[in-house]
Design a protein around this motif. Structure first.
Motif, mmCIF file in Angstrom:
data_model
loop_
_atom_site.group_PDB
_atom_site.id
_atom_site.type_symbol
_atom_site.label_atom_id
_atom_site.label_comp_id
_atom_site.label_asym_id
_atom_site.label_seq_id
_atom_site.Cartn_x
_atom_site.Cartn_y
_atom_site.Cartn_z
ATOM 1 N N ASP A 1 4.495 3.672 -9.884
ATOM 2 C CA ASP A 1 4.906 2.244 -9.850
ATOM 3 C C ASP A 1 5.897 1.915 -10.689
ATOM 4 O O ASP A 1 5.954 2.562 -12.137
ATOM 5 C CB ASP A 1 3.809 1.338 -10.237
ATOM 6 C CG ASP A 1 2.658 1.253 -9.115
ATOM 7 O OD1 ASP A 1 2.885 1.764 -8.181
ATOM 8 O OD2 ASP A 1 1.430 0.861 -9.567
ATOM 9 N N TRP B 1 -2.452 5.596 -1.345
ATOM 10 C CA TRP B 1 -2.239 4.273 -1.983
ATOM 11 C C TRP B 1 -2.930 3.874 -2.981
ATOM 12 O O TRP B 1 -4.343 3.567 -2.550
ATOM 13 C CB TRP B 1 -2.119 3.129 -0.679
ATOM 14 C CG TRP B 1 -1.198 1.869 -1.328
ATOM 15 C CD1 TRP B 1 -2.023 0.775 -1.491
ATOM 16 C CD2 TRP B 1 -0.099 1.619 -1.853
ATOM 17 N NE1 TRP B 1 -1.411 -0.253 -1.975
ATOM 18 C CE2 TRP B 1 -0.233 0.331 -2.107
ATOM 19 C CE3 TRP B 1 0.976 2.377 -1.715
ATOM 20 C CZ2 TRP B 1 0.956 -0.393 -2.754
ATOM 21 C CZ3 TRP B 1 2.306 1.603 -2.387
ATOM 22 C CH2 TRP B 1 2.081 0.370 -2.469
ATOM 23 N N GLU C 1 -1.222 -1.380 4.635
ATOM 24 C CA GLU C 1 -0.581 -1.092 3.645
ATOM 25 C C GLU C 1 0.704 -0.695 4.049
ATOM 26 O O GLU C 1 1.742 -0.941 3.257
ATOM 27 C CB GLU C 1 -1.434 -0.240 2.554
ATOM 28 C CG GLU C 1 -2.468 -0.988 2.037
ATOM 29 C CD GLU C 1 -3.422 0.115 1.583
ATOM 30 O OE1 GLU C 1 -4.465 -0.381 0.491
ATOM 31 O OE2 GLU C 1 -3.535 1.353 1.889
ATOM 32 N N ARG D 1 3.651 -2.963 4.390
ATOM 33 C CA ARG D 1 4.080 -3.743 3.158
ATOM 34 C C ARG D 1 4.965 -2.741 2.662
ATOM 35 O O ARG D 1 5.375 -2.914 1.316
ATOM 36 C CB ARG D 1 2.738 -4.079 2.231
ATOM 37 C CG ARG D 1 1.955 -5.104 2.827
ATOM 38 C CD ARG D 1 2.675 -6.263 2.844
ATOM 39 N NE ARG D 1 3.145 -6.600 1.759
ATOM 40 C CZ ARG D 1 4.564 -7.226 1.554
ATOM 41 N NH1 ARG D 1 5.084 -7.809 2.701
ATOM 42 N NH2 ARG D 1 5.124 -7.780 0.597
ATOM 43 N N ASP E 1 6.037 -4.091 -1.269
ATOM 44 C CA ASP E 1 5.185 -3.481 -2.338
ATOM 45 C C ASP E 1 5.427 -2.060 -2.576
ATOM 46 O O ASP E 1 5.130 -1.713 -3.809
ATOM 47 C CB ASP E 1 3.551 -3.447 -1.738
ATOM 48 C CG ASP E 1 3.177 -4.939 -1.675
ATOM 49 O OD1 ASP E 1 3.513 -5.791 -2.303
ATOM 50 O OD2 ASP E 1 2.092 -4.928 -0.796
ATOM 51 N N ILE F 1 7.621 -2.185 -8.715
ATOM 52 C CA ILE F 1 7.438 -1.605 -7.500
ATOM 53 C C ILE F 1 7.964 -0.329 -7.239
ATOM 54 O O ILE F 1 8.803 0.250 -7.755
ATOM 55 C CB ILE F 1 8.725 -2.325 -6.402
ATOM 56 C CG1 ILE F 1 8.397 -3.883 -6.270
ATOM 57 C CG2 ILE F 1 8.871 -1.860 -5.043
ATOM 58 C CD1 ILE F 1 6.997 -4.027 -5.857
#
Length: 293
Positions: A26, A60, A69, A72, A149, A180
């Motif tokens: 992330d 994830w 997911e 996204r 995401d 992100i």
């Protein structure tokens, strides 16, 4: 965070991806590099569920990634997936609606991104009328417009001019600043070195190196370049000094330790003027050649 664990894919007798493991963290930009046929595109397609895995898994946030997911994730394939006869704005709005956006939200996001890439005056043109570089911009917008995401981009900078590269880099930094995770592949190693927080290097379907550029540099030999006002051939006779190259007044050396480095410099000063003595920082291209050899 996206975690790739032991991904494997074969095509007949060819093992295209062999037990590939890495993380896309992330808020960090991860560069995915390797030569043609190294397995980058195949790996990305498996992460996105477009190609079946023959081994391994994609996680994830610690759990197996779901279809919802994956929807996204902003994905940009290496081969453009645009409708050439359709107008730019109409097409992007349609793709946004397919991703779950309302028509008004999609139109607003598309308009903003077209302006960011200097394409606002091309919104009513058919894609086939655009240059290859502008088509690439449209494909990038399709991946970014949904406020994803995560981002997985296969050669996003290919065909872009320097101004578009800067615009793209700024957009990616805005996404990582919001936490992100971004994974992109590229053959432009200077660009990867400038933009990426971490690197994953593939060769022959296997991960051969991971880490930041500084971490990859620290794994190599510590080299120094010595430039004198006279011939540097005498450095070959010093204990604790491995000579990589001597070219007239310049020598590229690898001292065993700090003591050997000091002894080298003292010997050089005693013989005359030292014009330069500096640690050599290898470029990413040098590191890449070393780890993929």
């Amino acid at each position: 965070m996206i975690a790739v664990k032991g991904l494997t894919r074969t095509f007949g007798d060819l093992v295209a991806v062999d037990d590939v493991t890495f993380d896309v963290t992330d808020g960090l930009m991860t560069g995915f590099v390797g030569g043609n046929g190294a397995g980058k595109t195949t790996t990305m397609r498996m992460v996105m569920g477009l190609l079946a895995m023959h081994g391994g898994e994609v996680l994830w946030n610690g759990a197996p990634i779901t279809a919802a997911e994956r929807r996204r994730v902003g994905y940009m394939p290496e081969e453009r997936g645009l409708y050439p006869k359709q107008k730019v704005l109409d097409q992007l709005v349609y793709l946004g609606e397919l991703s779950g956006m309302t028509a008004s939200a999609a139109r607003a996001s598309v308009t903003t991104h077209l302006e960011r890439f200097g394409l606002e005056d091309r919104a009513g043109e058919r894609v086939e009328k655009l240059s290859l570089g502008n088509q690439q911009r449209v494909q990038i917008i399709a991946a970014l417009m949904t406020e994803p995401d995560a981002l997985i981009l296969d050669e996003p900078f290919s065909g872009l001019d320097p101004q578009a590269v800067d615009s793209m880099a700024d957009l990616l930094r805005e996404h990582t600043a919001r936490g992100i995770p971004v994974l992109f592949s590229s053959h432009q190693l200077d660009l990867v070195e400038r933009l990426c927080d971490r690197l994953v290097v593939l060769a022959h379907g296997r991960v051969v190196a991971t880490g930041s550029v500084d971490e990859l540099r620290s794994g190599g030999p510590e080299l120094y370049r010595l430039t004198l006002d006279g011939d540097a051939g005498w450095v070959r006779d010093l204990a604790g000094i491995h000579v990589h190259d001597v070219d007239g007044t310049t020598a590229l050396v690898e001292p065993d330790d700090a003591g050997a480095r000091r002894a080298l410099l003292e010997a050089a000063v005693s013989r005359g003027d030292v014009l330069d003595f500096a640690k050599q920082v290898p470029a990413l291209s040098e590191i890449y050649r070393e780890v993929t050899a």
